[in-house]
Design an enzyme around this catalytic site. Structure first.
Site, PDB file in Angstrom:
ATOM      1  N   LYS A  85       0.862  -1.086   0.067  1.00 29.13           N
ATOM      2  CA  LYS A  85       0.170   0.100  -0.066  1.00 29.13           C
ATOM      3  C   LYS A  85       1.006   1.359  -0.027  1.00 29.13           C
ATOM      4  O   LYS A  85       0.551   2.219  -0.819  1.00 29.13           O
ATOM      5  CB  LYS A  85      -0.904  -0.030   1.286  1.00 29.13           C
ATOM      6  CG  LYS A  85      -1.452   1.350   1.431  1.00 29.13           C
ATOM      7  CD  LYS A  85      -2.377   1.306   2.582  1.00 29.13           C
ATOM      8  CE  LYS A  85      -1.826   1.394   4.179  1.00 29.13           C
ATOM      9  NZ  LYS A  85      -1.301   2.844   4.261  1.00 29.13           N
ATOM     10  N   ASN A  86       1.835   1.137   0.904  1.00 29.79           N
ATOM     11  CA  ASN A  86       2.679   2.474   0.870  1.00 29.79           C
ATOM     12  C   ASN A  86       3.717   2.692  -0.121  1.00 29.79           C
ATOM     13  O   ASN A  86       4.286   3.819  -0.331  1.00 29.79           O
ATOM     14  CB  ASN A  86       3.619   2.404   2.223  1.00 29.79           C
ATOM     15  CG  ASN A  86       2.486   2.582   3.513  1.00 29.79           C
ATOM     16  OD1 ASN A  86       1.275   2.920   3.308  1.00 29.79           O
ATOM     17  ND2 ASN A  86       2.863   2.394   4.653  1.00 29.79           N
TER      18      ASN A  86
ATOM     19  N   CYS B  72      -5.281   7.904   9.948  1.00 24.90           N
ATOM     20  CA  CYS B  72      -5.497   7.063  11.156  1.00 24.90           C
ATOM     21  C   CYS B  72      -5.277   8.081  12.695  1.00 24.90           C
ATOM     22  O   CYS B  72      -4.266   8.942  12.345  1.00 24.90           O
ATOM     23  CB  CYS B  72      -4.184   6.166  11.209  1.00 24.90           C
ATOM     24  SG  CYS B  72      -4.648   4.655  10.557  1.00 24.90           S
TER      25      CYS B  72
ATOM     26  N   ARG C 149       0.156  14.759  13.402  1.00 28.65           N
ATOM     27  CA  ARG C 149       0.891  14.305  11.913  1.00 28.65           C
ATOM     28  C   ARG C 149       0.862  15.484  11.247  1.00 28.65           C
ATOM     29  O   ARG C 149       0.369  15.665  10.240  1.00 28.65           O
ATOM     30  CB  ARG C 149       0.265  13.088  11.364  1.00 28.65           C
ATOM     31  CG  ARG C 149       0.175  11.758  12.172  1.00 28.65           C
ATOM     32  CD  ARG C 149      -0.220  10.769  11.611  1.00 28.65           C
ATOM     33  NE  ARG C 149       0.406   9.962  10.788  1.00 28.65           N
ATOM     34  CZ  ARG C 149       0.199   9.124  10.163  1.00 28.65           C
ATOM     35  NH1 ARG C 149      -1.099   8.157  10.270  1.00 28.65           N
ATOM     36  NH2 ARG C 149       1.236   8.113   9.424  1.00 28.65           N
TER      37      ARG C 149
ATOM     38  N   ASP D  52       4.625   0.610  11.842  1.00 29.37           N
ATOM     39  CA  ASP D  52       3.493  -0.331  11.376  1.00 29.37           C
ATOM     40  C   ASP D  52       3.573  -1.488  12.038  1.00 29.37           C
ATOM     41  O   ASP D  52       2.137  -1.997  11.937  1.00 29.37           O
ATOM     42  CB  ASP D  52       3.504   0.229  10.174  1.00 29.37           C
ATOM     43  CG  ASP D  52       3.132   1.507   9.355  1.00 29.37           C
ATOM     44  OD1 ASP D  52       2.927   2.275  10.359  1.00 29.37           O
ATOM     45  OD2 ASP D  52       3.359   1.939   8.216  1.00 29.37           O
TER      46      ASP D  52
ATOM     47  N   ARG E  13      -8.282  -0.692   4.988  1.00 30.58           N
ATOM     48  CA  ARG E  13      -7.188   0.211   4.280  1.00 30.58           C
ATOM     49  C   ARG E  13      -5.886  -0.341   3.948  1.00 30.58           C
ATOM     50  O   ARG E  13      -5.176  -0.011   3.114  1.00 30.58           O
ATOM     51  CB  ARG E  13      -7.140   1.406   5.364  1.00 30.58           C
ATOM     52  CG  ARG E  13      -8.204   1.897   5.710  1.00 30.58           C
ATOM     53  CD  ARG E  13      -7.999   3.234   6.661  1.00 30.58           C
ATOM     54  NE  ARG E  13      -6.855   3.998   6.089  1.00 30.58           N
ATOM     55  CZ  ARG E  13      -6.079   4.609   6.744  1.00 30.58           C
ATOM     56  NH1 ARG E  13      -6.159   4.902   7.981  1.00 30.58           N
ATOM     57  NH2 ARG E  13      -4.868   5.293   6.106  1.00 30.58           N
TER      58      ARG E  13
HETATM   59  C1  UD1 Z   1       4.221   6.727   6.270  1.00 30.84           C
HETATM   60  C2  UD1 Z   1       3.490   5.594   6.128  1.00 30.84           C
HETATM   61  C3  UD1 Z   1       2.987   5.334   7.400  1.00 30.84           C
HETATM   62  C4  UD1 Z   1       4.150   4.937   8.573  1.00 30.84           C
HETATM   63  C5  UD1 Z   1       5.188   6.323   8.423  1.00 30.84           C
HETATM   64  C6  UD1 Z   1       6.213   6.049   9.289  1.00 30.84           C
HETATM   65  C7  UD1 Z   1       2.869   6.056   3.753  1.00 30.84           C
HETATM   66  C8  UD1 Z   1       1.511   6.258   3.011  1.00 30.84           C
HETATM   67  N1  UD1 Z   1       2.468   6.033   5.147  1.00 30.84           N
HETATM   68  O1  UD1 Z   1       3.821   7.696   6.699  1.00 30.84           O
HETATM   69  O2  UD1 Z   1       2.424   3.886   7.365  1.00 30.84           O
HETATM   70  O3  UD1 Z   1       3.424   4.708   9.725  1.00 30.84           O
HETATM   71  O4  UD1 Z   1       5.480   6.518   7.059  1.00 30.84           O
HETATM   72  O5  UD1 Z   1       7.020   4.955   8.897  1.00 30.84           O
HETATM   73  O6  UD1 Z   1       3.759   5.746   3.433  1.00 30.84           O
HETATM   74  N2  UD1 Z   1       6.527  14.486  10.466  1.00 30.84           N
HETATM   75  C9  UD1 Z   1       6.531  15.960  10.900  1.00 30.84           C
HETATM   76  N3  UD1 Z   1       6.585  16.653   9.738  1.00 30.84           N
HETATM   77  C10 UD1 Z   1       6.044  16.240   8.492  1.00 30.84           C
HETATM   78  C11 UD1 Z   1       6.015  15.106   8.471  1.00 30.84           C
HETATM   79  C12 UD1 Z   1       6.083  14.154   9.297  1.00 30.84           C
HETATM   80  O7  UD1 Z   1       6.859  16.115  11.998  1.00 30.84           O
HETATM   81  O8  UD1 Z   1       5.847  17.369   7.798  1.00 30.84           O
HETATM   82  C13 UD1 Z   1       6.783  13.629  11.631  1.00 30.84           C
HETATM   83  C14 UD1 Z   1       5.624  12.771  11.939  1.00 30.84           C
HETATM   84  O9  UD1 Z   1       4.699  13.426  12.946  1.00 30.84           O
HETATM   85  C15 UD1 Z   1       6.225  11.440  12.374  1.00 30.84           C
HETATM   86  C16 UD1 Z   1       7.352  11.240  11.580  1.00 30.84           C
HETATM   87  O10 UD1 Z   1       7.726  12.676  11.158  1.00 30.84           O
HETATM   88  O11 UD1 Z   1       6.652  11.715  13.900  1.00 30.84           O
HETATM   89  C17 UD1 Z   1       7.268  10.253  10.599  1.00 30.84           C
HETATM   90  O12 UD1 Z   1       6.223  10.595   9.771  1.00 30.84           O
HETATM   91  P1  UD1 Z   1       6.167  10.172   8.072  1.00 30.84           P
HETATM   92  O13 UD1 Z   1       7.304   9.587   7.935  1.00 30.84           O
HETATM   93  O14 UD1 Z   1       6.063  11.610   7.577  1.00 30.84           O
HETATM   94  O15 UD1 Z   1       5.067   9.446   8.007  1.00 30.84           O
HETATM   95  P2  UD1 Z   1       3.807   9.418   6.677  1.00 30.84           P
HETATM   96  O16 UD1 Z   1       4.793   9.605   5.543  1.00 30.84           O
HETATM   97  O17 UD1 Z   1       2.516  10.217   6.857  1.00 30.84           O
END
Ligand code: UD1
Length: 432
Positions: free
Chosen positions: A36-37, A130, A135, A320, A412
């Site tokens: 999915k990711n 979720c 986030r 995850d 999902r």
């Molecule tokens: C992706 C995955 C999700 C997984 C996560 C961490 C997808 C579709 N989803 O989510 O399943 O749980 O990686 O491996 O690939 N953060 C910030 N600012 C930002 C963006 C992120 O502070 O602009 C922080 C988040 O709050 C979190 C950390 O960075 O604490 C990691 O988040 P991120 O890697 O961005 O997760 P996703 O890409 O949303």
């Protein structure tokens, strides 16, 4: 256009639940479906070209349906043909991502980078997803601004991004965010000049996105390491591409076998990407054999406790798999400590597991688990996607009957989890 219907239009499925009669070993062979990711950003990246794309191994999940619906709202049609997804991005005629779709999943934000590169303007609201904590999307915004985008906060949670021409830049991410890395990578493909993303996420899905973008004719290198280099090109072409298998789904089936004293062989997996989990499971007493694209796990007796598991960005233990791992550690002999470093409120499954007899104390970001011999069946609620998987695993190992409510969360990220587990000897029935 044929699409998997997003959740907002499937209110009846939100009533579905799994009824699980536990204590049968999970045994057999299972081919792991597409990730999915990896699929979500790759489908979004199709906006970067005006030529047809054929994607193989895309999992038919509700989140993919949301991404298709977003593309459709922008004028891009897609259809399933014999399990493959064909996307026709020849025309993009809107820059507005509907708020209802942005709210359905957090990864809707990864449409912003490619849409900005293609259309020069994007109107989007803050994404949903979720309920696992704060986030933010600040790193996405900063990265796109570094490439020359202007961002205006229109109020009411709505943002407008604009850029007549994106320009390559050096972007240093404070945190190696997966989504921000992908968003910036995609936008930079059509930017003028070179982009460097430092402290980039190293997840295998980022590497898969790089491979896809290069199949379209982009010039991206370094994914899987700390720094990604993108040399902008003026246009991208169409391609056929097969996405990687889902390491989180793979990990979930391995843990199901570990928790039920089963024996399972996964095929179509990249064992290297599972290493952080495999080493923990071997510490817990599982017998693991790795061959070409396959992993076999067999388990006898109770698992051993693990002193410390910490979720970390790849190649650390994946957040995850924290919830499914926590369910497994509940059955381990001794005391285990599991620390969630990535998301601040990702322990909603703890209260539900306690209803099944688990002994867990949460102290901030640490869960301290005193192993029990057996879960007892109970009615529990999936609070998010991976929590739902964890409760399903607990149900497989529990005495008596477990009812997992709100399985739409599980839809999902897992294709027909109930049916696959049943084929492997579990007794899981989906009921409305
Ligand atoms: C992706 C995955 C999700 C997984 C996560 C961490 C997808 C579709 N989803 O989510 O399943 O749980 O990686 O491996 O690939 N953060 C910030 N600012 C930002 C963006 C992120 O502070 O602009 C922080 C988040 O709050 C979190 C950390 O960075 O604490 C990691 O988040 P991120 O890697 O961005 O997760 P996703 O890409 O949303």
């Amino acid at each position: 256009m044929t699409l998997i219907v997003p959740l907002s239009e499937r209110s009846e499925s939100s009533l579905d639940r799994y009824v699980i009669n536990g204590r049968t070993p999970i045994c057999g062979v299972i081919d792991i479906h597409g990730a999915k990711n990896a699929a979500l950003p790759i489908v979004a990246a199709c906006l970067l070209t005006d030529q047809a794309v054929l994607l193989r191994n895309i999992p038919p999940l509700s989140d993919i349906g949301v991404m298709q619906a977003i593309l459709h709202s922008l004028g891009v049609n897609s259809e399933w043909q014999a399990g493959e997804l064909r996307i026709h991005p020849n025309v993009v005629n809107s820059h507005v991502i509907p708020e209802s779709l942005m709210q359905e999943m957090r990864s809707s934000v990864i449409i912003v980078g490619p849409l900005l590169a293609r259309y020069g303007r994007v109107s989007a609201s803050y994404p949903g997803g979720c309920a696992i904590g704060e986030r933010p999307i600040d790193l996405h915004i900063k990265g796109l601004c570094a490439l020359g985008a202007k961002v205006v906060d229109e109020g009411g949670g709505c943002l407008t991004f604009s850029a007549s021409k994106l320009r390559g830049a050096r972007v240093h991410l404070e945190t190696p965010s997966v989504g921000a890395t992908e968003n910036i990578m995609m936008a930079a493909c059509l930017a003028e000049g070179e982009t460097l993303i430092e402290n980039a996420a190293r997840e295998p899905e980022v590497l898969d996105l790089q491979n896809f973008l290069n199949a379209l004719g982009a010039k991206v290198s370094g994914a899987g390491q700390n720094t990604i280099h993108i040399a902008g090109v003026s246009a991208l072409k169409g391609a056929e591409y097969t996405i990687i298998s889902d390491r989180i789904v793979a990990g979930t089936y391995l843990l199901a076998a570990l928790m039920t004293e089963g024996r399972i062989t996964l095929t179509s997996v990249i064992a290297e990407d599972l290493r952080p989990l495999l080493s923990r499971m071997s510490d817990m007493g599982a017998d693991i054999a790795v061959a070409d694209n396959a992993v076999t796990l067999s388990m006898r007796g109770r698992p051993r406790a693990v002193e410390e598991v910490r979720t970390m960005p790849h190649p650390g233990f994946p957040t995850d798999l924290q919830a499914p791992m926590l369910a497994a550690l509940c059955l381990a002999e001794g005391k285990s400590v599991l620390t969630e470093t990535m998301f601040e409120s990702r322990f909603k499954h703890v209260e539900e597991l306690k209803r099944m007899g688990a002994q867990i104390a949460v102290e901030g970001r640490k869960a301290i688990i005193s192993g029990i011999e057996r879960f007892s069946g109970a009615t529990v609620r999936a609070t998010d996607l991976r929590a739902g998987a964890a409760l399903t695993l607990a149900g497989l190992a529990a005495s008596g009957t477990t009812v997992v409510e709100d399985v739409y969360h599980i839809d999902r990220g897992y294709v027909a989890l109930d049916q696959s587990l049943t084929r492997l000897g579990g007794r899981v029935v989906r009921k409305r």
